[in-house]
Design a protein around this motif. Structure first.
Motif, mmCIF file in Angstrom:
data_model
loop_
_atom_site.group_PDB
_atom_site.id
_atom_site.type_symbol
_atom_site.label_atom_id
_atom_site.label_comp_id
_atom_site.label_asym_id
_atom_site.label_seq_id
_atom_site.Cartn_x
_atom_site.Cartn_y
_atom_site.Cartn_z
ATOM 1 N N MET A 1 0.853 -1.263 0.098
ATOM 2 C CA MET A 1 0.080 0.164 0.068
ATOM 3 C C MET A 1 0.873 1.307 0.053
ATOM 4 O O MET A 1 2.079 1.260 0.874
ATOM 5 C CB MET A 1 -0.845 0.067 1.330
ATOM 6 N N ILE A 2 0.617 2.119 -0.927
ATOM 7 C CA ILE A 2 1.435 3.474 -0.832
ATOM 8 C C ILE A 2 0.758 4.297 0.143
ATOM 9 O O ILE A 2 -0.466 4.504 0.304
ATOM 10 C CB ILE A 2 1.145 4.007 -2.436
ATOM 11 N N ARG A 3 1.780 4.850 1.053
ATOM 12 C CA ARG A 3 1.096 5.933 1.804
ATOM 13 C C ARG A 3 1.733 7.264 1.525
ATOM 14 O O ARG A 3 2.716 7.530 1.325
ATOM 15 C CB ARG A 3 1.742 5.526 3.461
ATOM 16 N N GLY A 4 0.662 8.424 1.518
ATOM 17 C CA GLY A 4 1.017 9.510 1.207
ATOM 18 C C GLY A 4 0.212 10.567 1.821
ATOM 19 O O GLY A 4 -0.416 11.264 1.042
ATOM 20 N N PRO A 5 0.280 10.536 3.136
ATOM 21 C CA PRO A 5 -0.904 11.227 3.794
ATOM 22 C C PRO A 5 -0.746 12.863 3.281
ATOM 23 O O PRO A 5 0.261 13.357 3.197
ATOM 24 C CB PRO A 5 -0.371 11.230 5.223
ATOM 25 N N TYR A 6 -2.119 13.330 3.235
ATOM 26 C CA TYR A 6 -2.018 14.815 2.883
ATOM 27 C C TYR A 6 -2.476 15.611 4.003
ATOM 28 O O TYR A 6 -3.285 15.293 4.786
ATOM 29 C CB TYR A 6 -3.284 15.001 1.757
ATOM 30 N N VAL A 7 -1.635 16.661 4.319
ATOM 31 C CA VAL A 7 -1.683 17.477 5.483
ATOM 32 C C VAL A 7 -2.656 18.688 4.986
ATOM 33 O O VAL A 7 -1.949 19.304 3.950
ATOM 34 C CB VAL A 7 -0.401 17.952 6.191
ATOM 35 N N ARG A 8 -3.804 19.060 5.607
ATOM 36 C CA ARG A 8 -4.274 20.119 5.148
ATOM 37 C C ARG A 8 -4.084 21.485 5.815
ATOM 38 O O ARG A 8 -3.645 21.451 6.881
ATOM 39 C CB ARG A 8 -6.149 20.154 5.399
ATOM 40 N N PRO A 9 -3.734 22.488 5.017
ATOM 41 C CA PRO A 9 -3.056 23.763 5.626
ATOM 42 C C PRO A 9 -4.074 24.405 6.468
ATOM 43 O O PRO A 9 -5.433 24.470 6.441
ATOM 44 C CB PRO A 9 -2.848 24.674 4.351
ATOM 45 N N VAL A 10 -3.651 25.003 7.716
ATOM 46 C CA VAL A 10 -4.459 25.658 8.605
ATOM 47 C C VAL A 10 -4.283 27.062 8.555
ATOM 48 O O VAL A 10 -2.934 27.571 8.750
ATOM 49 C CB VAL A 10 -4.528 25.395 10.013
ATOM 50 N N GLY A 11 -5.049 28.248 8.411
ATOM 51 C CA GLY A 11 -4.617 29.685 8.504
ATOM 52 C C GLY A 11 -4.293 30.136 9.894
ATOM 53 O O GLY A 11 -5.113 30.091 10.895
ATOM 54 N N ARG A 12 -3.010 30.476 9.889
ATOM 55 C CA ARG A 12 -2.170 30.718 11.315
ATOM 56 C C ARG A 12 -3.107 31.865 12.030
ATOM 57 O O ARG A 12 -3.278 31.979 13.249
ATOM 58 C CB ARG A 12 -0.943 30.992 11.046
ATOM 59 N N TYR A 13 -3.700 32.893 10.984
ATOM 60 C CA TYR A 13 -4.296 34.069 11.499
ATOM 61 C C TYR A 13 -5.755 34.141 11.242
ATOM 62 O O TYR A 13 -6.450 34.748 11.817
ATOM 63 C CB TYR A 13 -3.593 35.362 10.958
ATOM 64 N N SER A 14 -6.213 33.347 10.295
ATOM 65 C CA SER A 14 -7.536 33.450 9.881
ATOM 66 C C SER A 14 -8.570 32.213 10.683
ATOM 67 O O SER A 14 -9.727 32.098 10.478
ATOM 68 C CB SER A 14 -7.886 33.369 8.585
ATOM 69 N N TRP A 15 -7.761 31.358 11.242
ATOM 70 C CA TRP A 15 -8.567 29.969 11.747
ATOM 71 C C TRP A 15 -9.784 30.213 12.541
ATOM 72 O O TRP A 15 -10.883 29.628 12.309
ATOM 73 C CB TRP A 15 -7.533 29.238 12.570
ATOM 74 N N TRP A 16 -9.641 31.453 13.162
ATOM 75 C CA TRP A 16 -10.816 31.762 14.169
ATOM 76 C C TRP A 16 -12.055 32.164 13.520
ATOM 77 O O TRP A 16 -13.154 32.261 14.001
ATOM 78 C CB TRP A 16 -10.505 32.684 15.282
ATOM 79 N N LEU A 17 -11.901 32.473 12.293
ATOM 80 C CA LEU A 17 -13.130 33.019 11.569
ATOM 81 C C LEU A 17 -13.772 31.815 10.917
ATOM 82 O O LEU A 17 -14.928 31.970 10.289
ATOM 83 C CB LEU A 17 -12.790 33.901 10.450
ATOM 84 N N SER A 18 -13.326 30.469 10.851
ATOM 85 C CA SER A 18 -13.953 29.537 10.374
ATOM 86 C C SER A 18 -15.219 28.904 11.154
ATOM 87 O O SER A 18 -15.810 28.139 10.485
ATOM 88 C CB SER A 18 -12.810 28.330 10.247
ATOM 89 N N GLN A 19 -15.542 29.288 12.268
ATOM 90 C CA GLN A 19 -16.602 28.714 13.197
ATOM 91 C C GLN A 19 -16.969 29.695 14.081
ATOM 92 O O GLN A 19 -16.147 30.412 14.948
ATOM 93 C CB GLN A 19 -16.065 27.381 14.017
ATOM 94 N N PRO A 20 -18.538 29.832 14.389
ATOM 95 C CA PRO A 20 -18.804 30.658 15.291
ATOM 96 C C PRO A 20 -18.212 30.529 16.771
ATOM 97 O O PRO A 20 -18.071 31.422 17.238
ATOM 98 C CB PRO A 20 -20.335 30.431 15.219
ATOM 99 N N ARG A 21 -18.099 29.187 17.124
ATOM 100 C CA ARG A 21 -17.510 29.121 18.435
ATOM 101 C C ARG A 21 -16.240 29.597 18.850
ATOM 102 O O ARG A 21 -15.895 30.046 19.770
ATOM 103 C CB ARG A 21 -17.727 27.697 18.974
ATOM 104 N N TYR A 22 -15.404 29.646 17.504
ATOM 105 C CA TYR A 22 -14.088 30.141 17.647
ATOM 106 C C TYR A 22 -14.211 31.744 17.905
ATOM 107 O O TYR A 22 -13.476 32.155 18.379
ATOM 108 C CB TYR A 22 -13.229 29.821 16.443
ATOM 109 N N ILE A 23 -15.167 32.627 16.870
ATOM 110 C CA ILE A 23 -15.398 33.665 17.239
ATOM 111 C C ILE A 23 -15.700 34.157 18.679
ATOM 112 O O ILE A 23 -15.228 35.117 19.279
ATOM 113 C CB ILE A 23 -16.482 34.284 16.338
ATOM 114 N N ARG A 24 -16.601 33.435 19.110
ATOM 115 C CA ARG A 24 -16.977 33.556 20.653
ATOM 116 C C ARG A 24 -15.913 33.571 21.543
ATOM 117 O O ARG A 24 -15.777 34.234 22.338
ATOM 118 C CB ARG A 24 -18.100 32.660 20.909
ATOM 119 N N TYR A 25 -15.081 32.663 21.191
ATOM 120 C CA TYR A 25 -13.971 32.495 22.217
ATOM 121 C C TYR A 25 -12.973 33.824 21.910
ATOM 122 O O TYR A 25 -12.421 34.151 22.873
ATOM 123 C CB TYR A 25 -12.950 31.142 21.652
#
Ligand code: SF4
Ligand code: FES
Lengths: 129, 247
Positions: free
Chosen positions: A1-25
């Motif tokens: 089996m070939i393994r080549g896991p894909y890592v999705r990027p996370v916005g270092r400065y924009s992550w908190w805009l992605s969910q209402p609960r992060y904005i509340r935090y």
């Protein structure tokens, strides 16, 4: 089996805009900045008071200007939001058990509100006297 | 039974041919009592046999079917299709590398879970003759909630701290450490402290609380972490105030 896991990027400065609960935090966290600024403003007031009546008068004019009042109102809203969210999580951080049973969270939260009300009342009385 | 047609947008990734994941849409006629996992099983059985995902129990017990559905980490066997709009977007759990389609690589979690020593540690070995290690129902009630974790990793998918910080031990592992620290039969708190009470342990947590909101078992890992913070702060000061006191 070939393994080549894909890592999705996370916005270092924009992550908190992605969910209402992060904005509340973030709102809860940012409230500290406003409350900090308000305390600084009070300290400046003391300093101006020590510099004589004229200095204190100009400080009061600044505080009571529309910008000053707007800042005070925003800080008040943030302070209430901060207290509200903080009191709400107290049963998580400090769960109490009495005679082998968990104390209901509502009682722990209620006790904090009660303590807050009593403290506010005492300070008001003290100021009034 | 009522039937509805849903557009299932599934994130696909094949490490052998793809350089990045992409969405693929399947139109699925769903029964009223279907959960999202049923719809995915339908795709696998009838539309596309190459789709990869994990599941086992179909009853919110094994913890293997965690996925992000319309932006929220859920157990796909515990999320009714009827509660979603026509378009249902299914993605693998966030914050883990994608192995293939909806399967994520959880090696990092397993390593971290192992590092908190999630088992009962006795100061001295207990010979079999000493009999059972008894515990009263009251003593069990103290940690029961933290023992309900099914390692579904929804909490890791919801945690922005874990997303941004590779070294963070994370909610479920710290909740399990707390579970054993609270166990009346356990004497391993100081053995766990190196990892648990460190920066990558509890102190990286900034109490966003998302983990507890998404946990399907009401484990409340955020509570476990805050309680551990208080306990380890008390430990810290006690070391100065009463150095003779045993940890
Ligand atoms: S704490 Fe809850 S969300 Fe996290 S792995 Fe355990 S059961 Fe799943
Ligand atoms: S399949 Fe076991 S928890 Fe969903």
């Amino acid at each position: 089996m070939i393994r080549g896991p894909y890592v999705r990027p996370v916005g270092r400065y924009s992550w908190w805009l992605s969910q209402p609960r992060y904005i509340r935090y973030m709102l809860r966290e940012v409230s500290a900045a406003f409350i900090g600024a308000y305390i600084l403003m009070l300290i400046v007031g003391l300093l101006r008071l020590s510099q004589g009546p004229a200095a204190y008068e100009s400080y009061l004019t600044a505080v009571l200007s529309s910008a000053g009042v707007a800042f005070g109102l925003i800080t008040f809203v943030f302070a209430v939001y901060h207290s509200l969210t903080w009191f709400r999580v107290t049963p998580k951080a400090m769960p109490l058990r009495m005679r082998g049973k968990a104390v209901p969270p509502a009682i722990i939260v209620g006790a904090h509100w009660l303590g807050w009300a009593v403290a506010s009342l005492l300070i008001l009385l003290w100021v009034a006297v | 039974m009522r039937e509805t047609i849903h557009q299932l947008e599934v994130l696909r990734y094949d490490p052998e041919t793809d350089t990045a994941p992409h969405f693929q849409t399947y139109a699925v006629t769903c029964q009223e009592d279907w959960v999202v996992l049923d719809a995915i099983n339908y795709v696998k059985e009838n539309l596309d046999r190459t789709l990869s995902y994990r599941w086992s129990c179909h009853m919110a017990v094994c913890g293997s079917c965690g996925m992000v559905v319309n932006g929220e980490p859920v157990l796909s066997c515990h999320a009714f299709v009827r509660d979603y709009p026509e378009k249902i977007r299914v993605e693998p759990l966030a914050n883990f590398p994608i192995e293939r389609d909806l399967v994520v690589a959880i090696d990092d979690f397993v390593e971290k879970l192992t590092s908190v020593k999630p088992y009962i540690i006795s100061a001295e070995e207990r010979p079999v003759e000493s009999g059972e290690n008894l515990q009263s129902p009251e003593q069990l009630a103290v940690f029961k909630q933290y023992a309900d974790c099914i390692n579904c990793l929804l909490c890791y998918s919801a945690c922005p701290q874990y997303a941004l910080n590779d070294s963070f031990i994370g909610p479920a592992a710290l909740a399990l450490a707390h579970r054993y620290n609270l166990d009346s039969r356990d004497e391993g708190r100081s053995a766990r402290a190196d990892v648990v009470a460190s920066n990558p342990g509890i102190w990286e947590c900034s109490f966003v609380g998302a983990c507890s909101e998404v946990c399907p078992k009401d484990v409340d890992p955020a509570a476990a972490i805050q309680q551990t913070k208080i306990a380890s702060t008390v430990d810290y000061f006690m070391r100065f105030l009463m150095p003779w006191r045993k940890q």
